[in-house]
Design an enzyme around this catalytic site. Structure first.
Site, PDB file in Angstrom:
ATOM      1  CB  CYS A 261      -0.947   0.008   1.198  1.00 44.54           C
ATOM      2  SG  CYS A 261      -2.256  -1.201   1.007  1.00 44.54           S
ATOM      3  CG  PHE A 262       2.539   3.005   3.677  1.00 40.88           C
ATOM      4  CD1 PHE A 262       1.162   3.024   3.772  1.00 40.88           C
ATOM      5  CD2 PHE A 262       3.281   3.131   4.846  1.00 40.88           C
ATOM      6  CE1 PHE A 262       0.518   3.162   4.997  1.00 40.88           C
ATOM      7  CE2 PHE A 262       2.656   3.271   6.081  1.00 40.88           C
ATOM      8  CZ  PHE A 262       1.267   3.275   6.151  1.00 40.88           C
TER       9      PHE A 262
END
Ligand code: NAD
Length: 413
Positions: free
Chosen positions: A253-254
């Site tokens: 995600c990040f």
């Protein structure tokens, strides 16, 4: 309620088992036949704390299928949104799922996008695809904030539930669905909901890169960055979370979401300079480990044990794990890498097939010239380094509880 969940990955499968646990009946669709077979057999295809137990417990309530044969009128889209080479997100799985749903769904259904998508996608891309086949429907955007490793816990105990809707029907259905979790519910537009997800991840990642920058300077000053950040985090306006200096952030995600918001904003004509800096710091951070090793030895021909391959503890996910650039850099410099991870070996083998994978810490350390701890697995708290040839230990995550008798450096401490 009867709910259809499309995509049986970390988010989709978690959503399915948690809604089943809350008493609903689920149809779970994924195009990956192998994954569906496993779920049908009652076996979780990924590791997540408590996932297998909930799947086993609620097996009767979950029907897993690989074609779009559904009649539920609440449909969650939980497919992947990976990065494209230009950084923006690849929407092909979302649009593909939307097409397939649209062809089959009934009038009056509520379609909920849970995948992380750039602001404007739900109303500007997904809704028009559905409208072509089915004019009467409600569209919603319900971002997911779970942490991998704690996915089940986070889904069932969220800090907040964000419901982005453009009509009352979508709001009513989602409010009823989430009410039993007793979490604050924030009603927004779909585009605001999409931005809340991106902005949240961007801010969390910023805290990590910020802690790493401060940590790099603390190391030069010879002071303990963890003590410094403990003091910083005691300010209630800041909070202590995500201030751990280390090798940087990875995961599915990040990095992808930061590239996504940066790329999307750039297309709008705005350069998000903070986001760019956060990503730059994160790229450089694993290389700090290599620099430390090189202070002590010529890496060529040395045996280096890398403990931890998952992007963080309690998951088997290696997507964008900081171990990947670390191992590649060590290999380029001619090291022999012996790697160990309690859960993620098979996933890493698919990305880097030609290093030595070991079945225990002791096996990885055998005759090693140095050891790098790259994931904060609890089993790395106490390590017996005696099998090593030379007990040089570099920590990329602060987890070791006992450092006596070894040559030791932390990446930022
Ligand atoms: P994942 O890669 O684990 O799973 C995605 C699944 O979708 C795969 O099983 C794939 O086979 C399936 N799929 C692809 N196209 C399909 C189609 N047309 N029809 C049916 N199934 C299809 O991804 P994930 O980690 O679960 O992430 C899903 C979304 O949720 C992403 O947008 C991600 O950014 C977001 N998200 C992820 C997390 C996380 O921690 N993993 C947290 C919050 C949000």
């Amino acid at each position: 309620m009867k709910i259809c969940v499309v995509g049986a990955g970390y988010v989709g499968l978690t959503t399915a088992v948690c809604f089943a646990e809350m008493g609903h009946t689920i149809r779970l669709i994924d195009v990956d036949q192998e994954k569906i077979e496993k779920i049908r057999e009652g076996v979780a295809p990924i590791y997540e704390e408590g996932l297998q137990e909930l799947l086993t417990k609620n097996r009767e309530k979950i029907e897993a299928i690989s074609d779009y044969d559904f009649d539920e009128d609440i449909i969650f889209i939980c497919v992947g949104t990976p990065s494209r080479p230009d950084g923006k997100i690849d929407l092909r799985y979302v649009t593909g799922a939307a097409e397939s749903i649209a062809k089959k769904m009934r009038e009056g259904s509520v379609v909920v996008v849970k995948s992380t998508v750039f602001p404007g996608t739900t109303e500007g891309v997904v809704a028009p695809i559905i409208r072509e086949h089915c004019p009467d429907f409600s569209i919603a955007m319900n971002p997911e904030f779970l942490r991998e490793g704690k996915a089940i816990h986070d889904f069932l105990h969220p800090d907040r539930v964000v419901i982005g809707v453009s009509d009352g029907r979508g709001e009513d259905v989602l409010r009823e669905l989430y009410q039993p979790l007793h979490a604050p519910i924030l009603i927004t537009t779909p585009t605001e909901a999409e931005m809340i997800k991106y902005a949240s991840n961007a801010l969390l990642a910023t805290k990590i890169s910020f802690a790493n920058e401060v940590g790099n300077v603390c190391k030069m000053l010879g002071i303990d960055t963890h003590r410094v950040m403990e003091g910083v985090g005691m300010d209630h306006r800041i909070s202590p979370h995500f201030l751990n200096a280390g090798m940087g952030f990875g995961g599915s995600c990040f990095p992808k979401d930061l590239r996504g918001i940066y790329g999307g904003a750039k297309e709008l004509g705005y350069e998000m300079e903070i986001i760019k800096a956060v990503l730059d710091v994160n790229e450089k951070q694993p290389m700090k480990v290599v620099e430390i090793l090189e202070k002590y030895m010529e890496i060529t021909g040395k045996v280096i044990a890398v403990l931890g391959l998952a992007f963080k503890a309690d998951t088997d996910d290696v997507r964008e794990s900081r171990s990947i650039p670390l191992i590649r850099a060590l290999r380029e410099k001619g090291a022999v890498v012996r790697a160990y991870d309690p859960m993620a070996t098979e996933n890493m083998r698919k990305i880097i097939p030609d290093i030595v994978y070991c079945r225990s810490v002791a096996e990885a350390l055998q005759d090693a010239d140095a050891c790098v701890i790259a994931t904060d697995w609890k089993e790395f708290e106490y390590i017996d380094f005696s099998p090593m040839k030379n007990t040089l230990v570099v920590e990329g995550r602060r987890i070791l509880k006992k450092r006596e008798g070894i040559t030791y450096e932390g990446v930022c401490w």
